[in-house]
Design a protein around this motif. Structure first.
Motif, PDB file in Angstrom:
ATOM      1  N   SER A 262       0.897  -1.237  -0.115  1.00  0.00           N
ATOM      2  CA  SER A 262       0.142  -0.037   0.225  1.00  0.00           C
ATOM      3  C   SER A 262       0.820   1.316  -0.155  1.00  0.00           C
ATOM      4  O   SER A 262       0.462   2.242  -0.766  1.00  0.00           O
ATOM      5  CB  SER A 262      -0.909   0.013   1.272  1.00  0.00           C
ATOM      6  OG  SER A 262      -1.378   1.266   1.200  1.00  0.00           O
ATOM      7  N   ARG A 265       2.415   1.534  -3.334  1.00  0.00           N
ATOM      8  CA  ARG A 265       1.376   2.079  -4.256  1.00  0.00           C
ATOM      9  C   ARG A 265       1.037   3.630  -4.247  1.00  0.00           C
ATOM     10  O   ARG A 265       0.973   4.371  -5.241  1.00  0.00           O
ATOM     11  CB  ARG A 265       0.193   1.389  -3.951  1.00  0.00           C
ATOM     12  CG  ARG A 265      -0.893   1.349  -5.072  1.00  0.00           C
ATOM     13  CD  ARG A 265      -2.202   0.433  -4.861  1.00  0.00           C
ATOM     14  NE  ARG A 265      -1.745  -0.788  -4.758  1.00  0.00           N
ATOM     15  CZ  ARG A 265      -1.869  -1.698  -3.464  1.00  0.00           C
ATOM     16  NH1 ARG A 265      -2.301  -1.041  -2.506  1.00  0.00           N
ATOM     17  NH2 ARG A 265      -1.488  -2.818  -3.602  1.00  0.00           N
ATOM     18  N   GLY A 266       1.058   4.089  -3.088  1.00  0.00           N
ATOM     19  CA  GLY A 266       1.198   5.513  -2.880  1.00  0.00           C
ATOM     20  C   GLY A 266       2.286   6.243  -3.562  1.00  0.00           C
ATOM     21  O   GLY A 266       1.843   7.533  -4.315  1.00  0.00           O
ATOM     22  N   TYR A 267       3.446   5.772  -3.266  1.00  0.00           N
ATOM     23  CA  TYR A 267       4.474   6.593  -3.981  1.00  0.00           C
ATOM     24  C   TYR A 267       4.263   6.391  -5.600  1.00  0.00           C
ATOM     25  O   TYR A 267       4.514   7.318  -6.356  1.00  0.00           O
ATOM     26  CB  TYR A 267       5.707   5.750  -3.926  1.00  0.00           C
ATOM     27  CG  TYR A 267       6.466   6.176  -2.640  1.00  0.00           C
ATOM     28  CD1 TYR A 267       7.260   7.396  -2.314  1.00  0.00           C
ATOM     29  CD2 TYR A 267       6.338   5.308  -1.548  1.00  0.00           C
ATOM     30  CE1 TYR A 267       7.682   7.557  -1.192  1.00  0.00           C
ATOM     31  CE2 TYR A 267       6.966   5.809  -0.291  1.00  0.00           C
ATOM     32  CZ  TYR A 267       7.731   6.690  -0.168  1.00  0.00           C
ATOM     33  OH  TYR A 267       8.318   7.315   0.970  1.00  0.00           O
ATOM     34  N   ALA A 268       3.893   5.388  -6.109  1.00  0.00           N
ATOM     35  CA  ALA A 268       3.695   5.087  -7.401  1.00  0.00           C
ATOM     36  C   ALA A 268       2.506   6.014  -7.807  1.00  0.00           C
ATOM     37  O   ALA A 268       2.652   6.793  -8.998  1.00  0.00           O
ATOM     38  CB  ALA A 268       3.279   3.672  -7.789  1.00  0.00           C
ATOM     39  N   ASP A 269       1.418   6.010  -7.350  1.00  0.00           N
ATOM     40  CA  ASP A 269       0.360   6.754  -7.760  1.00  0.00           C
ATOM     41  C   ASP A 269       0.623   8.322  -7.548  1.00  0.00           C
ATOM     42  O   ASP A 269       0.194   9.156  -8.627  1.00  0.00           O
ATOM     43  CB  ASP A 269      -1.003   6.755  -6.586  1.00  0.00           C
ATOM     44  CG  ASP A 269      -1.591   5.248  -6.910  1.00  0.00           C
ATOM     45  OD1 ASP A 269      -1.073   4.753  -7.652  1.00  0.00           O
ATOM     46  OD2 ASP A 269      -2.435   4.587  -6.041  1.00  0.00           O
ATOM     47  N   THR A 270       1.459   8.811  -6.653  1.00  0.00           N
ATOM     48  CA  THR A 270       1.666  10.308  -6.749  1.00  0.00           C
ATOM     49  C   THR A 270       2.726  10.646  -7.720  1.00  0.00           C
ATOM     50  O   THR A 270       2.477  11.580  -8.303  1.00  0.00           O
ATOM     51  CB  THR A 270       2.522  10.567  -5.291  1.00  0.00           C
ATOM     52  OG1 THR A 270       1.565  10.188  -4.198  1.00  0.00           O
ATOM     53  CG2 THR A 270       2.823  11.969  -5.215  1.00  0.00           C
ATOM     54  N   ARG A 272       2.594   9.015 -10.628  1.00  0.00           N
ATOM     55  CA  ARG A 272       1.910   9.066 -11.626  1.00  0.00           C
ATOM     56  C   ARG A 272       0.916  10.198 -11.996  1.00  0.00           C
ATOM     57  O   ARG A 272       0.801  10.657 -13.302  1.00  0.00           O
ATOM     58  CB  ARG A 272       0.978   7.827 -11.845  1.00  0.00           C
ATOM     59  CG  ARG A 272       0.061   7.513 -12.918  1.00  0.00           C
ATOM     60  CD  ARG A 272      -0.796   5.939 -13.027  1.00  0.00           C
ATOM     61  NE  ARG A 272       0.189   4.986 -12.641  1.00  0.00           N
ATOM     62  CZ  ARG A 272       0.373   4.231 -11.293  1.00  0.00           C
ATOM     63  NH1 ARG A 272      -0.551   4.505 -10.480  1.00  0.00           N
ATOM     64  NH2 ARG A 272       1.090   3.159 -11.269  1.00  0.00           N
ATOM     65  N   GLU A 273       0.545  10.808 -10.855  1.00  0.00           N
ATOM     66  CA  GLU A 273      -0.176  11.911 -10.997  1.00  0.00           C
ATOM     67  C   GLU A 273       0.638  13.212 -11.132  1.00  0.00           C
ATOM     68  O   GLU A 273       0.132  14.327 -11.493  1.00  0.00           O
ATOM     69  CB  GLU A 273      -1.183  12.027  -9.829  1.00  0.00           C
ATOM     70  CG  GLU A 273      -2.014  10.898  -9.395  1.00  0.00           C
ATOM     71  CD  GLU A 273      -2.602  10.783  -8.083  1.00  0.00           C
ATOM     72  OE1 GLU A 273      -2.247  11.627  -7.363  1.00  0.00           O
ATOM     73  OE2 GLU A 273      -3.393   9.899  -7.901  1.00  0.00           O
TER      74      GLU A 273
END
Length: 379
Positions: A262, A265-270, A272-273
């Motif tokens: 999790s 995933r937070g690093y990846a999502d940030t 990506r955004e």
């Protein structure tokens, strides 16, 4: 303090399991308490002979022998085997009516504590333990005479634990240079999953990531000789040993690995955004937390503080007091039970200058203890 000045309440000790931890314990106990008698027991005759040749034990036995008479001549039994093997020795200890203190060095406590409760005749004499130290090497060849120096050694007393037994074991371990802390048995496995077990499998996953790309980039592992190699050192540990640990503590480790996923995933999502500000916050939070961890867990000064607590018939008092001290970060350098009369005693703890003394005082008073503090000078 010279070796001859070191005394221990356990003048005869049996070490069951002469692998990395058991052999290191025997070696350090020999150096700290040279007058003590040490008995080594292992399934491997080669390991027993090696420990004798190095002078770490006075007497050696293989597990297939009749161990009852051997154990009953000792005052302390240290079980340093994998968790699935411990119950065999609990049965032997029970069968010979051993009345000394029993402890262990197993990396998980739930299973082994339950087995001790079910199998031992005197389960109140069992104090679960776990040295937070190790090596990527395994077996007696990886043993070191400084393995536990400065390392935390977790003990898990409960409401049945004798204050005297705990104090004596605490003193013996502290004499090895270990820093003894208390944790409730039902909290131990969850805690070590986060700080020890999950990091091992994260390190293994990082190595697996590099392996998957090594064929495409021949220079990759040459580049990995720096920080990557240091941060993944633990991944070189015994696969069989760590598989055992993983399944012994499966629930807590699975929860920890899910949480790591999790976070990643937070690093990846940030990323990506494209949110640079949020990504910087994530890194800064981790960086500040990492910087707050002391380089070495040693007292900043030589100042010591004596804490005296009158003991009552209250069950579990030793477990409660030492756990509170550990929770607020206080390092108990020594612990002693001062028997005033046949029915009254005082718990005497000496603390280094670590931790929140104010919080310790507040928590002990809230728990209903009467306490007094006395500054000491370390000579």
């Amino acid at each position: 303090m010279g070796k001859l000045a070191m005394k221990t309440h356990f003048s005869s000790v049996a070490v069951i399991g002469l692998g990395l931890i058991g052999s290191s314990f025997a070696a350090m106990y020999r150096n700290a308490y040279p007058d003590a008698r040490l008995v080594g027991i292992d399934v491997s005759e080669d390991a027993v002979k090696a420990a004798q040749e190095r002078g770490w034990i006075d007497e050696g036995h293989v597990s297939s022998e009749d161990l009852g008479p051997v154990l009953c001549d000792c005052e302390l039994v240290m079980i340093a085997t994998p968790v699935p093997v411990a119950n065999e020795y609990f049965r032997i200890i029970a069968a010979c009516d051993f009345r000394g203190v029993v402890t262990d060095a197993c990396s998980t406590k739930k299973i082994v504590s339950r087995q001790a409760q079910e199998l031992l005749r005197y389960p109140e004499k069992y104090i679960p333990g776990h040295p937070m130290a190790g090596s990527e090497k395994s077996g007696i060849e990886g043993a070191r005479e400084d393995m536990f120096k400065g390392a935390h050694w977790v003990l898990c007393p409960d409401e049945e634990t004798s204050p005297d037994d705990y104090a004596n074991l605490h003193e013996a371990l502290a004499g090895l240079g270990a820093r003894v802390v208390s944790l409730p048995r039902d909290k131990h496995d969850e805690a070590v999953a986060i700080v020890s077990h999950v990091p091992h499998f994260v390190a293994s996953s990082l190595v697996e990531l590099a392996v998957r790309h090594a064929d495409d980039q021949e220079a990759l592992f040459r580049l990995a000789a720096g920080g990557f190699k240091d941060s993944t050192r633990i991944a070189a540990g015994s696969p069989a040993l760590w598989t055992g640990i993983a399944f012994d503590n499966r629930e807590a480790i699975v929860e920890g690995l899910d949480e790591v996923q999790s976070i990643l995933r937070g690093y990846a999502d940030t990323l990506r955004e494209g949110d640079k500000a949020e990504f910087t916050k994530l890194l800064d939070r981790a960086a500040q937390a990492r910087r707050s961890i002391p380089a070495k867990w040693v007292p900043a000064t030589e100042d010591l503080l004596e804490v005296r607590i009158p003991l009552t018939n209250r069950p579990g008092i030793i477990a409660e007091v030492t756990t509170i001290a550990s929770q607020v970060g206080c390092n108990v350098q020594s612990i002693n039970i001062d028997h005033i009369t046949s029915s009254s005693a005082v718990l005497d703890m000496v603390l280094t200058d670590e931790g929140d003394i104010g919080k310790l005082s507040t928590q002990l008073i809230k728990a209903g203890f009467s306490i007094s503090f006395n500054p000491l000078s370390k000579e």
